[in-house]
Design an enzyme around this catalytic site. Sequence first.
Site, PDB file in Angstrom:
ATOM      1  N   MET A  22      -8.929   9.613   6.899  1.00 27.49           N
ATOM      2  CA  MET A  22      -9.279  10.030   5.531  1.00 27.49           C
ATOM      3  C   MET A  22     -10.376  11.086   5.556  1.00 27.49           C
ATOM      4  O   MET A  22     -11.309  11.067   4.756  1.00 27.49           O
ATOM      5  CB  MET A  22      -9.720   8.812   4.707  1.00 27.49           C
ATOM      6  CG  MET A  22      -8.655   7.736   4.576  1.00 27.49           C
ATOM      7  SD  MET A  22      -9.276   6.189   3.899  1.00 27.49           S
ATOM      8  CE  MET A  22     -10.098   5.482   5.344  1.00 27.49           C
TER       9      MET A  22
ATOM     10  N   LYS B   6      -3.208   3.572  -3.086  1.00 27.23           N
ATOM     11  CA  LYS B   6      -4.365   4.400  -3.389  1.00 27.23           C
ATOM     12  C   LYS B   6      -4.169   5.780  -2.777  1.00 27.23           C
ATOM     13  O   LYS B   6      -3.564   5.926  -1.722  1.00 27.23           O
ATOM     14  CB  LYS B   6      -5.645   3.781  -2.810  1.00 27.23           C
ATOM     15  CG  LYS B   6      -5.926   2.361  -3.256  1.00 27.23           C
ATOM     16  CD  LYS B   6      -7.093   1.773  -2.495  1.00 27.23           C
ATOM     17  CE  LYS B   6      -7.324   0.316  -2.865  1.00 27.23           C
ATOM     18  NZ  LYS B   6      -8.426  -0.286  -2.062  1.00 27.23           N
TER      19      LYS B   6
ATOM     20  N   ASP C 207       0.830  -1.205   0.000  1.00 28.82           N
ATOM     21  CA  ASP C 207       0.000   0.000   0.000  1.00 28.82           C
ATOM     22  C   ASP C 207       0.865   1.256   0.000  1.00 28.82           C
ATOM     23  O   ASP C 207       2.049   1.226   0.352  1.00 28.82           O
ATOM     24  CB  ASP C 207      -0.896   0.026   1.242  1.00 28.82           C
ATOM     25  CG  ASP C 207      -2.207  -0.711   1.020  1.00 28.82           C
ATOM     26  OD1 ASP C 207      -2.477  -1.104  -0.116  1.00 28.82           O
ATOM     27  OD2 ASP C 207      -2.956  -0.892   2.005  1.00 28.82           O
TER      28      ASP C 207
END
Length: 418
Positions: free
Chosen positions: A337, A230, A208
Amino acid sequence: MTPVTTEDAALYPLGLRVEGRRVVVVGGGPVAARRARGLLDARADVLVVAPDAVTELADLADSGRLVWERRAYRAGDLDGAWLVHVATGDPAVDAVVAADAEAQRTWCVTAGDAALASAWTPAVARTTLDDGAPVTVAVNAGGDPGRARAVRDAVASALDAGELPVRATRRRPGTGSVALVGGGPGADGLLTVRGRRLLAQADVVVVDRLAPRGVLADLAPDVEVVDVGKTSGHHPVPQDEINRVLVDRALAGHRVVRLKGGDPYVFGRGGEEAEACRAAGVPVEVVPGVTSAVAVPAAAGIPVTHRGLARGFTVLTGHESVGAVPAAPDHTLILLMGVSHLAATADALVAHGRSADTPAAVVEDGYGSRFRTTVATLGTLARTVEEAGVRPPAVVVVGDVVTLSPAWREHYEPGRVS
């Protein structure tokens, strides 16, 4: 690199298979007992020659595991021996045994005087790697047993910690495995020991963006690294494709590590990946990691709970509704996030009962090069963050525990000593 000494260069390292072969131990003290025990572990046919012996040797003789001749050494005792260990404590006897061994070409280890020996016993450590492979570490250090033990222990410790490249170079037939490894909040040193061991043995690493990428530099050159990172609003590799990569590589016989940031089961989709592996018949292991929801606030001096300030906490992503979160000031809210939706989130929290004066903080790039803490009240948080140019990745903390951070004290309590 320091050149080896003449003594070390003249030593030819070798492992001996002594199973079923006669080995003579001359002497009955603690050193002789250690030698005999190691030889029995290697399934040697052991003969001990000594007038007296420590309890351990006597017990081994009584149990029939070795033969003990209760007398002094004499000529002919080495007949048929492949190897002899002498540890009598008497230099004269040791010298006679060593001379007899040399005359009949039997390898001889002398505990009292290494100069008499034709063979040396290294400091040994044995361990088993996670794939079941046995590893034996044997160290010679120029006749210095203390240094040999120190080097042995250091190597054994590094093996246990996964700090050495120990990946098998030959792939075993059949299905491989998948390990979902939580890499922690981004710092290489916060990866668990178990995670490092699995990385050291991996054939494929699926990584990741927020994983501790510094550890990738330690991988062997032929390890396949698949980057599935991502960013906010940009998912170049969809989750279904990540699942397929894990399963396909494992079914091809590879040991696969899925290296994630934080913990695999805290907004890391580890559950979905584990289910995909199990459905395909792939063995899967989950290695917990230090979640950023707790670690990043801690790096900024913010505990998520604190006596007298917060009795509990809730962790959400910034995309979720905050209406069900307790509005009490002693309940901490952690948002992952959440930077892009911060204005709407702050308004929703106030609408559901949080005071606009509630302390809040945004901690950027925890443990990274851009580490920064921005503090404000809930009512001014969105504007403050925009003016400061805050960028993901960041963790948002809402609650009275923010007042414990150095950043809060600097901006709102400048006269208070931290």
